[in-house]
Design an enzyme around this catalytic site. Structure first.
Site, PDB file in Angstrom:
ATOM      1  N   ARG A 141       0.824  -1.210   0.000  1.00 18.13           N
ATOM      2  CA  ARG A 141       0.000   0.000   0.000  1.00 18.13           C
ATOM      3  C   ARG A 141       0.859   1.262   0.000  1.00 18.13           C
ATOM      4  O   ARG A 141       1.653   1.490   0.906  1.00 18.13           O
ATOM      5  CB  ARG A 141      -0.900   0.040   1.229  1.00 18.13           C
ATOM      6  CG  ARG A 141      -2.041  -0.946   1.222  1.00 18.13           C
ATOM      7  CD  ARG A 141      -3.054  -0.545   2.280  1.00 18.13           C
ATOM      8  NE  ARG A 141      -4.121  -1.518   2.406  1.00 18.13           N
ATOM      9  CZ  ARG A 141      -5.253  -1.291   3.061  1.00 18.13           C
ATOM     10  NH1 ARG A 141      -5.444  -0.123   3.655  1.00 18.13           N
ATOM     11  NH2 ARG A 141      -6.182  -2.216   3.146  1.00 18.13           N
ATOM     12  N   HIS A 142       0.661   2.075  -1.013  1.00 15.46           N
ATOM     13  CA  HIS A 142       1.216   3.424  -1.011  1.00 15.46           C
ATOM     14  C   HIS A 142       0.182   4.365  -0.383  1.00 15.46           C
ATOM     15  O   HIS A 142      -1.021   4.144  -0.481  1.00 15.46           O
ATOM     16  CB  HIS A 142       1.524   3.888  -2.433  1.00 15.46           C
ATOM     17  CG  HIS A 142       2.557   3.058  -3.120  1.00 15.46           C
ATOM     18  ND1 HIS A 142       3.900   3.185  -2.864  1.00 15.46           N
ATOM     19  CD2 HIS A 142       2.439   2.083  -4.060  1.00 15.46           C
ATOM     20  CE1 HIS A 142       4.574   2.322  -3.609  1.00 15.46           C
ATOM     21  NE2 HIS A 142       3.713   1.638  -4.339  1.00 15.46           N
ATOM     22  N   GLY A 143       0.662   5.412   0.258  1.00 25.31           N
ATOM     23  CA  GLY A 143      -0.242   6.412   0.823  1.00 25.31           C
ATOM     24  C   GLY A 143      -0.789   6.069   2.188  1.00 25.31           C
ATOM     25  O   GLY A 143      -1.504   6.886   2.774  1.00 25.31           O
TER      26      GLY A 143
END
Length: 493
Positions: A418-420
């Protein structure tokens, strides 16, 4: 319905400040009550964002959408190129990946791509009061002009007024502006409404004689001299803005507790998702620095292995520099490590490429996880600000998951696709509190009210404030509302 005005912010070079100025103009116009939209016909960046419908756009356009008060949309960046190994790139059109292309493939299809971009811009102009367009690289690449998509090719197709930005901080700005003006065609030159000097330091009266001579030589007025703005570090578009040794953000000023946290982010050659690293820098007392040496990996409280477009190649680079041994020793000592995207994949036991030439390499073996790299691109928007964009799939997982059944966690080791995720304020505070515990920093305290979203808006407002002070934006609106072919006549200068 009549189309609203639009104009193009181009730059003499990459990293001249086009993205920041475009974001600042979007913010200023939105604050003035205008319905404004950003647009970049073609972006080349590995720092991307995922829209609510699962499309992919450049991170800079997502930031510009925030400046406008809009949700990110594939309309704002219809063509995205994500550079990869072997001089190839992943081509994304209207948010959907189309596969790998080489330079020759892309050039052959640029006429079609220019039509896609022009049609998308026209659609935006029909629905917004004004559209602020950002160019790509330099508009003076005359070897590519015949099939240009993002600069004068778009400006001619849509009859856009063009403003050329030059970065004085790197030196030679007058030559850059004059050379850009001189080398392009008469037809393109006629669209230029003005020059903008960016990142200026010092006394402007010392610059004025040069601006007068530049106008005498080109017939183009310098519309604004924008001062250098300290501590602007939002949403870097590419790795040029993340050099080794650069400290991200405010540098850990004003800690709430008696101790600080030091974060070392490994500056991978093909990294992406730099915003993941920047999210930690909003917290008081946290210093974040890009590194590529063993000593920094030893000495920091937290080490981040960021995302990458080439997991296996960057893992080989990491090993060549001896960083694999340093990371292994950190894990043995119980010191925190965070892997995101490709960085998480590197922490696996094995990484298998299931493409045309199947192969397998040993990972860092920090997690009992086996990763398979497949041609299928996974894009997931989790609806909480976090998203996934990756080709790696987990084939075996022998660890505790970390985030809602995803990723991996073992004591002080954290990994996720997961980015962000760390842009979420409660999630970031929980994570840093755990890091401080594992790093033996009980005197570090997270802020109860620091807002990543709020910090970004504050930075956008700072940029807008500076632009409003140093550029006559009422005059700018008047200029871009006139026909583009009226540019550079005595009446419009």
């Amino acid at each position: 319905m009549a189309a609203g005005p639009a104009f193009l912010i181009a730059g003499t070079t990459s990293d001249a400040g086009k993205s920041v100025i475009t974001a600042g103009l979007c913010r200023a116009f939105a604050r003035a009550g205008l319905r404004v939209a950003p647009f970049k016909a073609q972006n080349m960046s590995n720092n991307s964002a995922v829209t609510s419908d699962g499309g992919e756009i450049g991170r800079a356009q997502a930031l510009q959408a925030l400046a406008c008060g809009l949700e990110p949309s594939v309309e704002f960046n219809p063509i995205l190129l994500k550079p990869g190994p072997d001089n190839r790139a992943r081509l994304v059109i209207r948010g959907r990946e189309q596969g790998d292309v080489g330079a020759g493939d892309y050039i052959r299809h640029r006429h079609d791509l220019r039509g896609i971009a022009a049609a998308q811009l026209e659609s935006l102009r029909e629905r917004f009061d004004i559209v602020v367009c950002e160019g790509a690289g330099s508009p003076a690449e005359i070897n590519l002009r015949a099939t240009d998509v993002a600069n004068f090719g778009l400006a001619q197709a849509a009859q856009l007024a063009v403003y050329i930005v030059g970065d004085i901080d790197r030196g030679g700005v007058l030559a850059h502006l004059f050379g850009t003006h001189a080398i392009i065609s008469d037809e393109d030159r006629a669209l230029i409404r003005g020059f903008v000097i960016n990142k200026f330091r010092g006394h402007q009266e010392l610059l004025e004689p040069g601006l007068v001579q530049l106008e005498e030589l080109t017939g183009v007025e310098t519309k604004a001299v924008i001062p250098f703005i300290d501590d602007i570090w939002i949403d870097a578009e590419d790795s040029l803005q993340s050099p080794v040794g650069r400290m991200v953000g405010p540098g850990g000023r004003h800690p709430l507790g008696t101790q600080r946290l030091s974060v070392a982010a490994i500056r991978l050659p093909r990294m992406l998702g730099v915003t993941d690293v920047e999210a930690l820098a909003v917290e008081p007392g946290v210093t974040v620095t890009w590194v590529d040496d063993v000593d920094a990996v030893w000495d920091s409280d937290l080490v981040i292995i960021p995302g990458t477009t080439a997991t296996v190649a960057d893992l080989a680079w990491l090993r060549h520099r001896g960083l694999d041994r340093a990371l292994g020793e950190r894990a043995t000592r119980g010191m925190p490590i965070l892997g995101i995207g490709g960085g998480y994949q590197m922490m696996a036991t094995t990484i298998t490429d299931e493409g045309d030439s199947p192969s397998s390499v040993a990972g860092l073996a920090l997690f009992d996880v086996h990763i398979a790299l497949t041609p299928h691109n996974i894009m997931v928007n989790h609806g909480d600000g976090s998203y996934e964009v990756h080709h790696g799939q987990v084939r075996h997982h022998g660890e505790q998951t970390w985030i809602e059944g995803e990723g991996a966690r073992r004591e002080a080791l954290f990994g996720t696709h997961r980015h962000g995720y760390l842009q979420d304020d409660p999630a970031r505070r929980r994570f840093l509190t755990e890091v401080a515990t594992h790093a033996g920093k009980p005197g570090f305290l997270v802020s109860p009210d620091t807002s990543f979203h709020g910090v970004r808006l504050q930075q956008l407002d700072r940029i807008a404030d500076v632009l409003e002070e140093h550029w006559d934006l009422d005059q700018l609106l008047d200029e871009v509302s006139r026909p583009a072919n009226a540019a550079n006549t005595p009446e419009t200068r």
